[in-house]
Design an enzyme around this catalytic site. Structure first.
Site, mmCIF file in Angstrom:
data_model
loop_
_atom_site.group_PDB
_atom_site.id
_atom_site.type_symbol
_atom_site.label_atom_id
_atom_site.label_comp_id
_atom_site.label_asym_id
_atom_site.label_seq_id
_atom_site.Cartn_x
_atom_site.Cartn_y
_atom_site.Cartn_z
ATOM 1 N N TYR B 128 4.514 15.315 7.438
ATOM 2 C CA TYR B 128 4.149 14.397 8.525
ATOM 3 C C TYR B 128 5.089 13.189 8.551
ATOM 4 O O TYR B 128 5.926 13.051 9.401
ATOM 5 C CB TYR B 128 2.709 13.902 8.342
ATOM 6 C CG TYR B 128 1.632 14.809 8.882
ATOM 7 C CD1 TYR B 128 1.824 16.180 9.003
ATOM 8 C CD2 TYR B 128 0.404 14.287 9.278
ATOM 9 C CE1 TYR B 128 0.820 17.004 9.501
ATOM 10 C CE2 TYR B 128 -0.612 15.100 9.780
ATOM 11 C CZ TYR B 128 -0.398 16.460 9.889
ATOM 12 O OH TYR B 128 -1.392 17.256 10.367
ATOM 13 N N GLU B 244 -11.552 16.513 7.455
ATOM 14 C CA GLU B 244 -12.057 16.373 6.095
ATOM 15 C C GLU B 244 -12.620 14.968 5.887
ATOM 16 O O GLU B 244 -11.909 14.054 5.499
ATOM 17 C CB GLU B 244 -10.934 16.655 5.088
ATOM 18 C CG GLU B 244 -11.379 16.614 3.641
ATOM 19 C CD GLU B 244 -12.350 17.722 3.250
ATOM 20 O OE1 GLU B 244 -12.755 17.735 2.093
ATOM 21 O OE2 GLU B 244 -12.721 18.567 4.094
#
Lengths: 375, 399
Positions: B128, B244
């Site tokens: 990322y 999550e």
């Protein structure tokens, strides 16, 4: 009131700061910290040559007659460079003790050699189970013949590995933690029965566990009054504390400036991150913390020669401020640098680590806050 | 209103507890308890043990291998796991790319990658952040250009956790620079053994070697490795970040560490003839942290209850991240304060499992400072705490 340096002090500051700027960049410091000694003996010779090892000693003893302000100037500049040479243990702690309380013979033997750069020293005051209580001593010195036999374990002794002489606190009488019965001894670094376990420290310096197993010293090794040395130790630690406060101010200045610069140059969301008000206020708080720390370090420097009660109160106040400011400035520098702040490659982490260990050294923030409140 | 678990839930809790007690290998437990470096093989062995019981991926739907638990069961499992001296579960496969693949991937991708995540055959890392794209992730510059049935990828990714172990990387790449930044991003899966990939370690301030920069130089990636549609990568990435939520607060692990601090404070002297635990200044600070942790725990439980009642959790998860990391950092500070001068000795080799010299000072003191420095990362990673506060300001408070 006068906060100005004398012209000699200005020259001293210029000379130390120039050395840090020209000869002690971060890569050089990293190499020194990783070398066998952990510092440069050539630098030490240079310190001697430039007179920095003698600034705080009286002219009678072979020094240059300066005082706490001169030490502050040196230590603040050293903080900017994260200097690893053992100036604090040799000059400030051990040298200071000898110059204030040594016999004429001890002074004549030791001070000129420190000033010339020929002798490094350490001060072994802490023990494994004493926390920050300077009287909590299990090390014993027993009178034997004309001298003493010393046995015990001294903890985390900065600069012991290179020390030709180590000043050791030990009990000649009284119970653990009694104020009376504490004595100081000047012990040769290579004395029979003295052994060291040397290691690196989190803040890039060197320290040792020093074990004394029936180390014999003569009566001439005693520094100060037998059984009455606790006030001398407290005084030495106060001088040491003032010195590391100045060092911390130098370290904070580097972090402050680096973070300030980063906020102006790092671009995210199409603009320098310093344009975000949230980060501006954080930077302002870093600035305020730095200014408070500098003010309190100066205050304690100007009070450290006062009577013991005044001195101790000033020192504890400064140490509390430096502990809090150092933690804030260190943590925020990392946070505002983002992932970069977490890298070992950038200098920020090394300054943060030294500030963190300065907070512990000579009693942490809680210890000094309690001491101040109880006085 | 009732704070207690049901009888079934308590029985499940006992099941989980005894399974961990009986199956966590001693050598791994010892490493976690003594702060030694946990190696790749340790993580994989423990994941395989959990997978053998069908417990590796509590959040996955049953059709892909999930256990079909209720929200309360998931919570209990996470709590017991965190409270035990077991290695953390590496989230990149099980909690991050796995859900993206079963939600947005095609049948071939699901059939190929999901079983390999469950068996720990593939170790995943996350591509990322970039040197120029941190908090502003959408400004990422790594480009993927279509060339026949491949994409050619050029750029660099950074802070890549445990990339040195990784077989695969899920990666955000720019496939279109003509549109709004978010709309030109795609989500692709890259084989870490591809020619043109160079993984270089970044040493962190605690001396650790967990993170890396990954350089991609004309890396050819099969077009079939694209997840979903070109240009939808930002949507998938946001789904992943929101997925999550459990464990983000780290409550069970923090509880275990507070218990550790109490042990240390009982062993450390206070310099006045007692133990550090007798020192009210220290105790009050510990109590404050414990209370902050309790507030966090109950915030998490309230969110769990809302989720069980069918309410989609929102940006409140940012609260868990902010307070969770603050508590973790406070714990590391207290641990370091507790050990006094013995925070300072640093013996790099002592963190390896094979090191068997006597520690300098008490054994618990060695990791205290490195752990403190290491955990400064937690308010930076996963969306810095400043970004999390922006999310709450915008999404929850409408400011």
């Amino acid at each position: 009131m006068d906060f100005n340096f004398t012209s000699e002090q200005q020259l001293l500051q210029e000379s130390v700061e120039r050395f840090i700027q020209d000869e002690y960049d971060f890569d050089t410091r990293r190499k020194l910290a990783g070398s066998d000694d952990g510092f440069s003996r050539d630098n030490w010779a240079k310190f001697a040559e430039l007179g920095w090892l003698g600034v705080s000693f009286s002219e009678d003893d072979g020094g240059f007659g300066g005082g706490p302000v001169d030490t502050m100037i040196v230590m603040e500049a050293f903080g900017k460079g994260l200097v690893t040479e053992p100036y604090l243990p040799t000059v400030v702690l051990a040298g200071g003790l000898v110059s204030r309380h040594g016999s004429d013979a001890q002074k004549a033997d030791i001070i000129p050699r420190i000033v010339e750069g020929e002798l490094m020293m350490a001060f072994a005051f802490a023990e494994p189970h004493g926390r920050f209580n300077l009287a909590d001593l299990h090390t014993t010195a027993t009178a034997d013949g004309g001298g003493y036999v010393i046995s015990g374990h001294k903890a985390v002794v900065y600069g012991a590995a290179c020390a030709g002489k180590i000043i050791v606190s030990a009990r000649t009488g009284g119970d653990v933690r009694d104020s009376d019965g504490v004595s100081l001894f000047i012990v040769d670094g290579d004395a029979d029965g003295l052994s060291r376990r040397d290691y690196r420290t989190v803040d890039g310096l060197r320290a040792s566990e020093v074990t004394l197993d029936n180390v014999r010293v003569g009566a001439d090794a005693v520094l100060g009054p037998v059984g009455g040395a606790l006030p001398l130790i407290e005084e030495a630690i106060d001088y040491g504390t003032v010195a590391v406060c100045a060092e911390a101010v130098g370290a904070m200045k580097v972090l402050h400036d680096a973070t300030h610069e980063y906020l102006k140059t790092r671009q995210q969301f199409g603009q320098p991150i310093g344009k975000f008000q949230v980060l501006q206020h954080r930077m302002v708080d870093m600035f305020i913390n730095y200014e408070e720390a500098k003010s309190m370090a100066l205050m304690a420097t100007l009070r450290v020669d006062d009577e013991p009660a005044v001195r101790a109160q000033a020192v504890s106040a400064a140490k509390v401020q430096i502990g809090k400011s150092g933690r804030f400035v260190g943590q925020e520098s990392v946070q505002l640098h983002g992932g970069m702040g977490m890298t070992d490659e950038l200098n920020v982490g090394s300054y943060f680590k030294r500030l963190t260990m300065i907070e512990v050294l000579f009693g942490n923030t809680d210890y000094h806050l309690n001491k101040y409140a109880a006085a | 209103m009732d704070l207690a678990f049901t009888a079934e839930e308590r029985a499940f809790q006992e099941d989980v507890r005894s399974f961990i007690r009986d199956n966590l290998p001693d050598d791994i437990r010892h490493k976690v308890e003594t702060g030694k470096t946990v190696e790749k093989d340790d993580y994989v062995r423990w994941q395989r043990i959990l997978n053998g019981r069908g417990w590796l991926v509590p959040n996955w739907p049953t059709e892909y291998g999930g256990p079909g638990w209720t929200a309360a069961q998931k919570y209990i499992f996470a709590t017991e796991l965190g409270a035990s001296p077991s290695p953390r579960l590496i989230p990149f496969g099980t909690s991050m790319v796995g859900p993206v693949i079963y939600t947005f991937g095609n049948a071939e991708q699901k059939a190929h990658y999901l079983p390999r995540i469950l068996s720990s055959e593939d170790w995943w890392c996350q591509g990322y952040s970039e040197p120029g794209a941190g908090s502003d992730l959408a400004s990422l510059k790594t480009r993927a250009v279509r060339d026949g049935d491949h994409y050619v990828v050029n750029g660099s990714k950074t802070w890549t956790t445990l990339a040195q172990y990784a077989d695969m990387m899920f990666c955000l790449v720019r496939t279109d620079s003509e549109v709004k930044p978010q709309q030109g991003i795609s989500f692709i899966l890259i084989d870490m053994n591809s020619p043109g990939i160079d993984v270089r370690p970044i040493v962190t301030i605690d001396g650790g070697r967990e993170i890396n920069t990954v350089f991609l130089d004309d890396v050819r990636v099969p077009a079939e490795n694209l997840i979903g549609e070109e240009g939808k990568g930002w949507t998938y990435a946001k789904f992943l970040l929101g997925h999550e939520r459990m464990n983000i607060a780290g409550v069970p692990t923090s509880k275990r560490k507070i218990a550790d601090i109490k042990d240390i404070a009982r062993a450390e002297a206070d310099g006045a003839g007692g133990a550090l635990m007798d020192d009210m200044t220290f105790r009050r600070k510990l109590a404050e942290t414990e209370i902050k942790l309790q507030a966090l725990e109950y915030a998490e439980l309230r969110m769990l209850a809302a989720e069980s009642a069918g309410k989609a959790p929102g940006a409140e998860a940012s609260l868990l991240k902010i307070r969770g990391t603050e508590v973790q950092q406070a714990i590391t500070e207290l641990t370091m304060e507790a050990v006094g001068y013995y925070a300072n000795p640093y013996v790099a080799e002592s963190f390896q499992a094979g090191w068997n010299e006597d520690p300098i000072g008490p054994a618990y003191a060695g990791p205290a400072a490195p752990v403190y420095f290491n955990w400064r990362k937690s308010s930076i990673y996963g969306g810095s705490n400043e970004i999390q506060r922006n999310i709450i300001a915008k999404m929850v408070l409408g400011l």
